[in-house]
Design a protein around this motif. Sequence first.
Motif, PDB file in Angstrom:
ATOM      1  N   ALA A 193       0.863  -1.176   0.000  1.00 43.02           N
ATOM      2  CA  ALA A 193       0.000   0.000   0.000  1.00 43.02           C
ATOM      3  C   ALA A 193       0.900   1.227   0.000  1.00 43.02           C
ATOM      4  O   ALA A 193       2.099   1.124   0.281  1.00 43.02           O
ATOM      5  N   ILE A 194       0.307   2.394  -0.304  1.00 44.69           N
ATOM      6  CA  ILE A 194       1.140   3.587  -0.440  1.00 44.69           C
ATOM      7  C   ILE A 194       0.280   4.826  -0.276  1.00 44.69           C
ATOM      8  O   ILE A 194      -0.944   4.782  -0.489  1.00 44.69           O
ATOM      9  N   THR A 195       0.888   5.936   0.119  1.00 44.48           N
ATOM     10  CA  THR A 195       0.201   7.230   0.146  1.00 44.48           C
ATOM     11  C   THR A 195       0.579   8.010  -1.102  1.00 44.48           C
ATOM     12  O   THR A 195       1.634   7.765  -1.704  1.00 44.48           O
ATOM     13  N   LEU A 196      -0.255   8.961  -1.462  1.00 45.06           N
ATOM     14  CA  LEU A 196       0.061   9.781  -2.631  1.00 45.06           C
ATOM     15  C   LEU A 196       1.372  10.526  -2.416  1.00 45.06           C
ATOM     16  O   LEU A 196       2.166  10.670  -3.350  1.00 45.06           O
ATOM     17  N   ALA A 197       1.615  10.992  -1.185  1.00 43.54           N
ATOM     18  CA  ALA A 197       2.833  11.755  -0.905  1.00 43.54           C
ATOM     19  C   ALA A 197       4.084  10.977  -1.290  1.00 43.54           C
ATOM     20  O   ALA A 197       5.073  11.559  -1.746  1.00 43.54           O
ATOM     21  N   GLU A 198       4.048   9.653  -1.127  1.00 40.43           N
ATOM     22  CA  GLU A 198       5.212   8.827  -1.433  1.00 40.43           C
ATOM     23  C   GLU A 198       5.427   8.651  -2.934  1.00 40.43           C
ATOM     24  O   GLU A 198       6.453   8.115  -3.351  1.00 40.43           O
ATOM     25  N   THR A 199       4.483   9.096  -3.742  1.00 41.74           N
ATOM     26  CA  THR A 199       4.581   8.899  -5.192  1.00 41.74           C
ATOM     27  C   THR A 199       4.903  10.182  -5.947  1.00 41.74           C
ATOM     28  O   THR A 199       5.055  10.155  -7.168  1.00 41.74           O
ATOM     29  N   LEU A 200       4.972  11.313  -5.240  1.00 47.30           N
ATOM     30  CA  LEU A 200       5.040  12.604  -5.933  1.00 47.30           C
ATOM     31  C   LEU A 200       6.397  12.900  -6.552  1.00 47.30           C
ATOM     32  O   LEU A 200       6.556  13.902  -7.254  1.00 47.30           O
ATOM     33  N   ASP A 201       7.382  12.047  -6.321  1.00 51.49           N
ATOM     34  CA  ASP A 201       8.651  12.185  -7.041  1.00 51.49           C
ATOM     35  C   ASP A 201       8.601  11.508  -8.407  1.00 51.49           C
ATOM     36  O   ASP A 201       9.547  11.618  -9.188  1.00 51.49           O
ATOM     37  N   TYR A 202       7.512  10.802  -8.686  1.00 56.31           N
ATOM     38  CA  TYR A 202       7.363  10.070  -9.948  1.00 56.31           C
ATOM     39  C   TYR A 202       6.369  10.782 -10.858  1.00 56.31           C
ATOM     40  O   TYR A 202       5.523  11.561 -10.403  1.00 56.31           O
ATOM     41  N   ASP A 203       6.446  10.502 -12.149  1.00 54.91           N
ATOM     42  CA  ASP A 203       5.479  11.037 -13.111  1.00 54.91           C
ATOM     43  C   ASP A 203       4.127  10.350 -12.946  1.00 54.91           C
ATOM     44  O   ASP A 203       4.054   9.165 -12.592  1.00 54.91           O
ATOM     45  N   HIS A 204       3.062  11.110 -13.241  1.00 54.95           N
ATOM     46  CA  HIS A 204       1.700  10.580 -13.192  1.00 54.95           C
ATOM     47  C   HIS A 204       1.018  10.817 -14.534  1.00 54.95           C
ATOM     48  O   HIS A 204       1.371  11.734 -15.278  1.00 54.95           O
ATOM     49  N   VAL A 205       0.026   9.998 -14.805  1.00 55.05           N
ATOM     50  CA  VAL A 205      -0.888  10.186 -15.942  1.00 55.05           C
ATOM     51  C   VAL A 205      -2.276  10.374 -15.341  1.00 55.05           C
ATOM     52  O   VAL A 205      -2.692   9.610 -14.466  1.00 55.05           O
ATOM     53  N   GLY A 206      -2.992  11.415 -15.778  1.00 53.53           N
ATOM     54  CA  GLY A 206      -4.283  11.725 -15.159  1.00 53.53           C
ATOM     55  C   GLY A 206      -5.440  11.722 -16.129  1.00 53.53           C
ATOM     56  O   GLY A 206      -5.264  11.851 -17.342  1.00 53.53           O
ATOM     57  N   LEU A 207      -6.636  11.584 -15.566  1.00 50.80           N
ATOM     58  CA  LEU A 207      -7.851  11.748 -16.352  1.00 50.80           C
ATOM     59  C   LEU A 207      -8.014  13.211 -16.762  1.00 50.80           C
ATOM     60  O   LEU A 207      -7.243  14.082 -16.354  1.00 50.80           O
ATOM     61  N   HIS A 208      -9.049  13.493 -17.559  1.00 46.29           N
ATOM     62  CA  HIS A 208      -9.300  14.857 -18.041  1.00 46.29           C
ATOM     63  C   HIS A 208      -9.498  15.801 -16.857  1.00 46.29           C
ATOM     64  O   HIS A 208      -9.823  15.389 -15.729  1.00 46.29           O
ATOM     65  N   VAL A 209      -9.322  17.089 -17.104  1.00 43.65           N
ATOM     66  CA  VAL A 209      -9.260  18.076 -16.024  1.00 43.65           C
ATOM     67  C   VAL A 209     -10.568  18.214 -15.253  1.00 43.65           C
ATOM     68  O   VAL A 209     -10.567  18.701 -14.119  1.00 43.65           O
ATOM     69  N   GLU A 210     -11.701  17.790 -15.815  1.00 44.46           N
ATOM     70  CA  GLU A 210     -12.971  17.921 -15.117  1.00 44.46           C
ATOM     71  C   GLU A 210     -13.301  16.710 -14.258  1.00 44.46           C
ATOM     72  O   GLU A 210     -14.320  16.702 -13.559  1.00 44.46           O
ATOM     73  N   SER A 211     -12.477  15.677 -14.299  1.00 45.09           N
ATOM     74  CA  SER A 211     -12.785  14.463 -13.549  1.00 45.09           C
ATOM     75  C   SER A 211     -12.552  14.663 -12.057  1.00 45.09           C
ATOM     76  O   SER A 211     -11.652  15.395 -11.641  1.00 45.09           O
ATOM     77  N   ARG A 226       3.323  20.145  -2.620  1.00 42.18           N
ATOM     78  CA  ARG A 226       4.219  19.384  -3.502  1.00 42.18           C
ATOM     79  C   ARG A 226       3.678  19.466  -4.925  1.00 42.18           C
ATOM     80  O   ARG A 226       2.456  19.476  -5.133  1.00 42.18           O
ATOM     81  N   PRO A 227       4.519  19.484  -5.927  1.00 37.51           N
ATOM     82  CA  PRO A 227       4.023  19.476  -7.308  1.00 37.51           C
ATOM     83  C   PRO A 227       3.555  18.075  -7.707  1.00 37.51           C
ATOM     84  O   PRO A 227       4.118  17.066  -7.271  1.00 37.51           O
ATOM     85  N   LEU A 228       2.505  18.037  -8.507  1.00 36.10           N
ATOM     86  CA  LEU A 228       2.047  16.785  -9.108  1.00 36.10           C
ATOM     87  C   LEU A 228       2.638  16.723 -10.513  1.00 36.10           C
ATOM     88  O   LEU A 228       2.260  17.499 -11.383  1.00 36.10           O
ATOM     89  N   HIS A 229       3.594  15.828 -10.728  1.00 36.09           N
ATOM     90  CA  HIS A 229       4.260  15.731 -12.031  1.00 36.09           C
ATOM     91  C   HIS A 229       3.344  14.972 -12.999  1.00 36.09           C
ATOM     92  O   HIS A 229       3.460  13.751 -13.163  1.00 36.09           O
ATOM     93  N   LEU A 230       2.443  15.718 -13.616  1.00 26.25           N
ATOM     94  CA  LEU A 230       1.470  15.109 -14.521  1.00 26.25           C
ATOM     95  C   LEU A 230       1.972  15.230 -15.949  1.00 26.25           C
ATOM     96  O   LEU A 230       2.116  16.339 -16.471  1.00 26.25           O
ATOM     97  N   ARG A 231       2.240  14.106 -16.580  1.00 27.65           N
ATOM     98  CA  ARG A 231       2.787  14.140 -17.937  1.00 27.65           C
ATOM     99  C   ARG A 231       1.717  14.407 -18.980  1.00 27.65           C
ATOM    100  O   ARG A 231       2.005  14.965 -20.045  1.00 27.65           O
ATOM    101  N   MET A 232       0.482  13.975 -18.689  1.00 28.03           N
ATOM    102  CA  MET A 232      -0.576  14.165 -19.687  1.00 28.03           C
ATOM    103  C   MET A 232      -1.931  13.889 -19.063  1.00 28.03           C
ATOM    104  O   MET A 232      -2.039  13.217 -18.032  1.00 28.03           O
TER     105      MET A 232
END
Length: 315
Positions: A193-211, A226-232
């Motif tokens: 299991a993991i918290t979001l904070a532990e993942t924020l050094d990695y890139d993320h892929v996200g749903l559309h901006v209204e989701s 912390r910045p969310l490194h969202l690639r797309m």
Amino acid sequence: MSAGPPIAATLSRLDLKTLRLFAAICAEGTLNGAARRAAIAPSAVSKRLAELEHALGCTLLVREPRGMRLTPAGETLLHHTRRMLASAEQIALELAEHARGVRGIVRVLANLSAIVEFLPEDLQAFLAAQGGIRVDLEERPSGGVVAGVEEGLADLGICAGSTDTRTLTAYPYRADRLVLVMPESHPLSDRAAITLAETLDYDHVGLHVESSIYATLRDEARRLSRPLHLRMHVPSFDAICRMAQVGMGLGTVPEHVHALLGPSMRLAAVPLTDPWAQRLLCLVVRPGFLPPAARLLLDHLCAAGGLRSPGENAG
């Protein structure tokens, strides 16, 4: 200042034939083009337009060398004309359905999570039990679901439980949990299991901006400063899984989505332990009368979710 024509007189000029002709003029850009489309003489089109403008008390179109240009009043009328013509077409289609024996039509707006995770089986069971009822389903982000039900565009909606349901009555529907999906070779793939904070050094892929899922990730990263490194941004859960599969970033999806798509893509799933990762989906309806077919569907979905029946106070 003129008060303008009486409302009743204005409405009397907004018959469907006139509105279709006005829409044709706007689409063609010329009176001659509209005349060809409507199979009438250009003089008849010009006369009908002049009568409409006189009845409404304002200019709708201005003649220019390259064709007709909409005035602000014309733009307003065109906006409503398109909606009225679409509604008239829908009325005709739905009445034809009733003529063929359909007992009722239920319009449903739902977010992506509900459509992918739970609605296929729940609607299949409902339609098998309720012959003669048709369900029209449209996907919208949770905020759009609430707005659409409030505006009367749908009888029933399904949205994230965190959504402001405003004037609507809400009932719990289903619970789910968010997980991170990633290739089995990812450094985090062996975590239980993991918290979001532990993942924020990695890139993320996200749903559309209204989701609602993306909004939750964005807001939590801001709370953590912390910045969310969202690639797309991508439009669907299967797109998130495909991007995660090739290493474009961590994807956040409901656990049920990974169960459906993950194994065939050899994706690992690590549950998020943040409190917001345990989610509730809600059914929303306008207070007051609900058409019988919609009431049957609401009762069925509440029973399928097993969280609370419509007879209980959902607040």
